[in-house]
Write a protein that holds these residues in place. Structure first.
Motif, PDB file in Angstrom:
ATOM      1  N   THR A 137       1.060  -1.082  -0.013  1.00 40.44           N
ATOM      2  CA  THR A 137       0.247   0.183  -0.059  1.00 40.44           C
ATOM      3  C   THR A 137       0.609   1.473  -0.096  1.00 40.44           C
ATOM      4  OG1 THR A 137      -1.916  -1.291   1.227  1.00 40.44           O
ATOM      5  CG2 THR A 137      -2.033   0.988   1.175  1.00 40.44           C
ATOM      6  N   PRO A 138       0.949   1.948  -1.318  1.00 36.63           N
ATOM      7  CA  PRO A 138       0.021   1.727  -2.114  1.00 36.63           C
ATOM      8  C   PRO A 138       0.873   1.085  -3.278  1.00 36.63           C
ATOM      9  CG  PRO A 138       0.960   3.995  -2.500  1.00 36.63           C
ATOM     10  CD  PRO A 138       1.474   3.718  -1.062  1.00 36.63           C
ATOM     11  N   VAL A 139       0.095   0.284  -4.290  1.00 33.83           N
ATOM     12  CA  VAL A 139       0.121  -0.841  -5.579  1.00 33.83           C
ATOM     13  C   VAL A 139       0.870   0.002  -6.075  1.00 33.83           C
ATOM     14  CG1 VAL A 139      -0.236  -2.221  -6.861  1.00 33.83           C
ATOM     15  CG2 VAL A 139      -1.062  -2.453  -4.207  1.00 33.83           C
ATOM     16  N   GLU A 140       1.189   0.853  -6.365  1.00 33.32           N
ATOM     17  CA  GLU A 140       1.927   1.377  -7.616  1.00 33.32           C
ATOM     18  C   GLU A 140       2.093   3.367  -7.358  1.00 33.32           C
ATOM     19  OE1 GLU A 140       0.017  -0.679 -10.959  1.00 33.32           O
ATOM     20  OE2 GLU A 140      -1.570   0.892 -10.736  1.00 33.32           O
ATOM     21  N   VAL A 141       3.830   3.224  -7.621  1.00 35.83           N
ATOM     22  CA  VAL A 141       4.038   4.814  -7.083  1.00 35.83           C
ATOM     23  C   VAL A 141       5.009   5.144  -8.617  1.00 35.83           C
ATOM     24  CG1 VAL A 141       4.021   4.520  -4.726  1.00 35.83           C
ATOM     25  CG2 VAL A 141       5.575   4.315  -5.915  1.00 35.83           C
ATOM     26  N   GLN A 142       5.340   6.068  -8.453  1.00 41.35           N
ATOM     27  CA  GLN A 142       6.202   7.010 -10.015  1.00 41.35           C
ATOM     28  C   GLN A 142       7.137   6.838  -9.364  1.00 41.35           C
ATOM     29  OE1 GLN A 142       3.724   6.328 -12.003  1.00 41.35           O
ATOM     30  NE2 GLN A 142       2.325   6.311 -10.765  1.00 41.35           N
ATOM     31  N   CYS A 143       8.051   6.591 -10.188  1.00 41.66           N
ATOM     32  CA  CYS A 143       9.816   6.871  -9.583  1.00 41.66           C
ATOM     33  C   CYS A 143      10.526   7.288 -10.625  1.00 41.66           C
ATOM     34  CB  CYS A 143      10.789   4.875  -8.829  1.00 41.66           C
ATOM     35  SG  CYS A 143       9.084   4.354  -8.041  1.00 41.66           S
ATOM     36  N   LEU A 144      12.233   8.004 -10.764  1.00 42.39           N
ATOM     37  CA  LEU A 144      12.535   7.702 -11.480  1.00 42.39           C
ATOM     38  C   LEU A 144      13.979   7.281 -11.314  1.00 42.39           C
ATOM     39  CD1 LEU A 144      12.856  10.834 -12.623  1.00 42.39           C
ATOM     40  CD2 LEU A 144      14.030  11.987 -10.483  1.00 42.39           C
ATOM     41  N   ALA A 145      15.226   7.185 -12.120  1.00 43.50           N
ATOM     42  CA  ALA A 145      15.801   6.280 -12.356  1.00 43.50           C
ATOM     43  C   ALA A 145      17.092   7.725 -13.538  1.00 43.50           C
ATOM     44  CB  ALA A 145      16.164   5.363 -12.939  1.00 43.50           C
ATOM     45  N   VAL A 161       9.106   9.525  -6.527  1.00 45.50           N
ATOM     46  CA  VAL A 161       8.726  10.827  -6.577  1.00 45.50           C
ATOM     47  C   VAL A 161       7.369  11.508  -6.185  1.00 45.50           C
ATOM     48  CG1 VAL A 161      10.750  11.201  -7.845  1.00 45.50           C
ATOM     49  CG2 VAL A 161       8.556  10.803  -8.619  1.00 45.50           C
ATOM     50  N   ILE A 162       6.776  10.256  -6.630  1.00 44.99           N
ATOM     51  CA  ILE A 162       5.059  11.130  -6.539  1.00 44.99           C
ATOM     52  C   ILE A 162       5.043   9.159  -5.939  1.00 44.99           C
ATOM     53  CG2 ILE A 162       2.721  11.075  -7.371  1.00 44.99           C
ATOM     54  CD1 ILE A 162       3.900  12.207  -9.835  1.00 44.99           C
ATOM     55  N   ALA A 163       3.891   9.269  -4.746  1.00 44.95           N
ATOM     56  CA  ALA A 163       3.770   8.723  -3.349  1.00 44.95           C
ATOM     57  C   ALA A 163       2.678   7.714  -3.599  1.00 44.95           C
ATOM     58  CB  ALA A 163       4.071   9.023  -2.361  1.00 44.95           C
ATOM     59  N   GLY A 164       1.755   7.611  -4.883  1.00 43.20           N
ATOM     60  CA  GLY A 164       0.810   7.533  -4.494  1.00 43.20           C
ATOM     61  C   GLY A 164      -0.336   8.185  -5.435  1.00 43.20           C
ATOM     62  N   ALA A 165      -1.503   7.441  -5.842  1.00 42.66           N
ATOM     63  CA  ALA A 165      -2.410   8.496  -6.251  1.00 42.66           C
ATOM     64  C   ALA A 165      -3.285   9.264  -5.809  1.00 42.66           C
ATOM     65  CB  ALA A 165      -3.965   7.090  -6.852  1.00 42.66           C
ATOM     66  N   PRO A 166      -4.192  10.584  -6.219  1.00 46.20           N
ATOM     67  CA  PRO A 166      -4.000  11.838  -6.200  1.00 46.20           C
ATOM     68  C   PRO A 166      -5.569  11.397  -4.830  1.00 46.20           C
ATOM     69  CG  PRO A 166      -4.117  11.584  -8.288  1.00 46.20           C
ATOM     70  CD  PRO A 166      -3.690  10.589  -8.123  1.00 46.20           C
ATOM     71  N   GLU A 167      -6.283  10.224  -6.089  1.00 45.69           N
ATOM     72  CA  GLU A 167      -7.137   9.714  -4.671  1.00 45.69           C
ATOM     73  C   GLU A 167      -7.387   8.798  -4.477  1.00 45.69           C
ATOM     74  OE1 GLU A 167     -11.442  10.862  -7.468  1.00 45.69           O
ATOM     75  OE2 GLU A 167      -9.585  11.357  -8.924  1.00 45.69           O
ATOM     76  N   GLU A 168      -8.493   8.341  -3.494  1.00 50.26           N
ATOM     77  CA  GLU A 168      -8.501   6.822  -3.334  1.00 50.26           C
ATOM     78  C   GLU A 168      -9.656   6.156  -4.036  1.00 50.26           C
ATOM     79  OE1 GLU A 168      -9.034   5.998   0.919  1.00 50.26           O
ATOM     80  OE2 GLU A 168      -6.605   7.124   1.313  1.00 50.26           O
ATOM     81  N   GLY A 169      -9.852   4.284  -4.350  1.00 51.70           N
ATOM     82  CA  GLY A 169     -10.517   4.045  -5.196  1.00 51.70           C
ATOM     83  C   GLY A 169     -10.360   3.793  -6.315  1.00 51.70           C
ATOM     84  N   GLY A 170      -8.914   3.698  -6.795  1.00 53.38           N
ATOM     85  CA  GLY A 170      -9.298   3.926  -8.445  1.00 53.38           C
ATOM     86  C   GLY A 170      -8.534   2.926  -8.762  1.00 53.38           C
ATOM     87  N   LEU A 171      -8.962   2.094 -10.265  1.00 49.28           N
ATOM     88  CA  LEU A 171      -8.488   1.120 -10.786  1.00 49.28           C
ATOM     89  C   LEU A 171      -6.903   1.634 -11.432  1.00 49.28           C
ATOM     90  CD1 LEU A 171      -8.888  -1.646 -11.532  1.00 49.28           C
ATOM     91  CD2 LEU A 171     -10.155  -0.747 -13.544  1.00 49.28           C
ATOM     92  N   GLY A 192      -8.123   4.614 -13.099  1.00 46.74           N
ATOM     93  CA  GLY A 192      -9.836   4.902 -13.509  1.00 46.74           C
ATOM     94  C   GLY A 192     -10.181   4.649 -12.263  1.00 46.74           C
ATOM     95  N   LYS A 193     -11.978   5.109 -12.241  1.00 51.09           N
ATOM     96  CA  LYS A 193     -12.001   5.547 -10.479  1.00 51.09           C
ATOM     97  C   LYS A 193     -13.514   5.552 -10.914  1.00 51.09           C
ATOM     98  CE  LYS A 193     -12.975   7.905  -6.519  1.00 51.09           C
ATOM     99  NZ  LYS A 193     -12.709   8.559  -5.273  1.00 51.09           N
ATOM    100  N   ASP A 194     -14.621   4.552 -10.965  1.00 51.73           N
ATOM    101  CA  ASP A 194     -16.107   4.909 -11.356  1.00 51.73           C
ATOM    102  C   ASP A 194     -16.379   3.944 -12.659  1.00 51.73           C
ATOM    103  OD1 ASP A 194     -16.688   5.708  -8.519  1.00 51.73           O
ATOM    104  OD2 ASP A 194     -16.373   7.643  -9.184  1.00 51.73           O
ATOM    105  N   GLY A 195     -15.503   3.396 -12.749  1.00 49.96           N
ATOM    106  CA  GLY A 195     -16.010   2.873 -14.704  1.00 49.96           C
ATOM    107  C   GLY A 195     -15.120   4.194 -15.336  1.00 49.96           C
ATOM    108  N   LEU A 196     -14.582   4.586 -14.967  1.00 47.71           N
ATOM    109  CA  LEU A 196     -14.408   5.447 -15.972  1.00 47.71           C
ATOM    110  C   LEU A 196     -13.032   5.918 -16.342  1.00 47.71           C
ATOM    111  CD1 LEU A 196     -16.643   8.825 -15.088  1.00 47.71           C
ATOM    112  CD2 LEU A 196     -16.556   6.732 -17.186  1.00 47.71           C
TER     113      LEU A 196
END
Length: 497
Positions: A137-145, A161-171, A192-196
């Motif tokens: 948690t979180p599963v996906e983060v953004q990284c640099l090399a 460099v970005i430690a997680g999604a900007p909102e919870e409950g996303g796909l 993705g969120k709420d089917g979008l």
């Protein structure tokens, strides 16, 4: 540098060295086979999927890709690496990234250095990627090399460099694509969120500290529930932008493009036109870059998730499409054409002129055969029977039981590629709407490369990309017409080296 940082750098270097040593041994064992492509970029061994980090850097083309070097199946993702001076001849380089950190390493196969992009940051070749770990948690983060030599890469100590999604409950929250505009860096990330399906937009002054600007664009409810591999870029001479996405859970549509305007002040991309990007079965996760000539060039993965992949049994899997130059029409539609450099592959040439094909007949092209060919066939639709269906049969066996059928229906204005009898791989029929050109002709530009077919119709207005797996001896090429007479104005064929 503290001892912990030194140990982390060493751990990554050891994993990269291990992967490269294994690949070297495996390549020596890998035998030539009739599925292995001749002039496409593919892995030296093991698994390949998404193009990553496509960039023109220090007068050379660099291509990275999702890679599992140890088996010809999906596994903990590494970044493979190759470079080229001409987009035709590729040199494999050492693996660039390997899982080594808490944010990209786990106990099961669901981890790794997932897809991303590359930029030139004041001479430093910089990779921006998604660290993915199932169960974390979180599963996906953004990284640099980063790299100073374009060959050896060091992961940023401050990752992620970005430690997680900007909102919870996303796909999903992955596949960062970064570009520079007016002195600042910008990044889109698939979400993705709420089917979008959506793309999140960020900005930064230094690639390390990112500010969230909001959702740049999202589905209207018909374009999948998560947008993978987003790519947002300007195209043409005006202020037009194109957003390329790979929507999840959208049936047979695997890639799309949207054209419109990007407002950097509000962070909103307003699109007015949307269409499927490629109409084949085997085209996914495309990424673009700008080269030194000012061209916007695209390459994609010439496979698709869930399909039967016969080459896996032979120790490798996956390839890139041919590089394609993108052009934007005045009406917002996109064209993709093979880059001009590919003409350097042309060898022996055959030409056929002015041939009428009787209804329900096949014409064998005696001087045209092979498994690595470029074909340009021009048909005069106005001279065809009203209900006529006509085209080419590719990779035909001598007994006529195996072939791939490329057919144009004059009545339905529809282009199809039928793989029902193409060999060992998946069957199915790819279909694309296609109106004749202004002069009443249909121009079919085809590239055959052993286990792939790429079709560019009417100067790239529509493209159809598929894998096929015929027997090695199936090398014939035929013309055909059904339900009416057809007229071939010209056919040019080259053997490709």
């Amino acid at each position: 540098m503290d001892q912990q940082a030194v140990e982390r750098i060493k751990a990554h270097e050891e994993r990269v060295e291990q992967a490269n040593a294994f690949l070297k041994q495996k390549v020596d064992e890998l035998e030539e086979d009739s599925y292995r492509l001749s002039y496409h970029l593919m892995p030296p061994a093991g698994w390949m999927n998404d193009p990553n980090g496509l960039i023109f850097y220090k007068d050379e083309y660099h291509a990275f890709y999702q890679h599992y070097p140890y088996e010809a199946k999906w596994g903990p993702m590494h970044w493979g690496h190759a470079k080229s001076k001409d987009l035709v001849n590729w040199e494999h380089l050492p693996v660039a990234l390997a899982p080594s950190e808490v944010y990209d390493t786990g106990e099961n196969s669901g981890h790794g250095c997932w897809s991303g992009s590359a930029v030139d940051d004041n001479g430093h070749l910089t990779l921006i990627y998604t660290g993915h770990v199932d169960g974390r948690t979180p599963v996906e983060v953004q990284c640099l090399a980063t790299s100073t030599d374009g060959l050896n890469f060091r992961k940023e100590a401050g990752n992620p460099v970005i430690a997680g999604a900007p909102e919870e409950g996303g796909l999903g929250f992955r596949d960062p694509k970064v570009w520079r505009h007016a002195g600042a860096w910008y990044m889109v990330v698939g979400f993705g969120k709420d089917g979008l399906g959506k793309v999140q937009l960020y900005t930064s002054e230094n690639l390390r500290e990112w500010r969230h600007l909001g959702v740049a664009a999202e589905s209207d409810g018909t374009m999948g529930d998560m947008w993978e591999c987003p790519d947002l870029f300007p195209l043409g001479s005006g202020d037009d932008y194109v957003l390329v996405i790979s929507p999840m859970n959208m049936g047979t549509t695997k890639t799309m493009y949207l054209t419109g305007k990007l407002n950097y002040e509000t962070g909103q991309f307003s699109y007015g036109y949307k269409e499927r990007l490629d109409y084949g079965f085997d085209f996914y996760a495309p990424q673009t870059f700008m080269d030194g000539q000012g061209r916007r060039i695209l390459q994609g993965w010439i496979n698709i998730w869930g399909a039967k992949m016969p080459e896996q049994e032979r120790g490798w899997m996956g390839a890139f499409t041919l590089p394609r130059e993108l052009k934007l029409n005045a009406d917002g539609t996109l064209r993709m054409e093979p880059v001009a450099e590919l003409q350097a592959l042309r060898g022996a040439h055959q030409r056929v002129n002015g041939l009428s094909i009787g209804a329900d007949t096949e014409v064998t092209l005696a001087g045209v055969h092979g498994d690595t060919l470029e074909l340009i066939a021009v048909f005069d639709v106005a001279k065809a029977g009203g209900a006529a269906e006509f085209g080419l049969l590719l990779r035909c066996s001598e007994d006529g039981t195996e072939y791939t059928k490329v057919v144009y229906s004059a009545a339905e204005r529809k282009l199809s590629v039928d793989r029902t009898r193409s060999g060992a791989g998946e069957a199915g029929v790819s279909e694309a709407p296609l109106t004749p050109m202004a002069d009443g002709r249909v121009r079919l530009h085809l590239f055959l490369d052993r286990s792939s077919v790429e079709l560019f119709a009417n100067d790239g207005v529509k493209t159809v990309t598929n894998r096929i797996y015929p027997a090695a001896a199936s090398l014939g090429i035929k013309l055909f017409a059904e339900k009416g007479e057809a007229h071939l104005e010209s056919l040019d064929a080259w053997v490709l080296g």
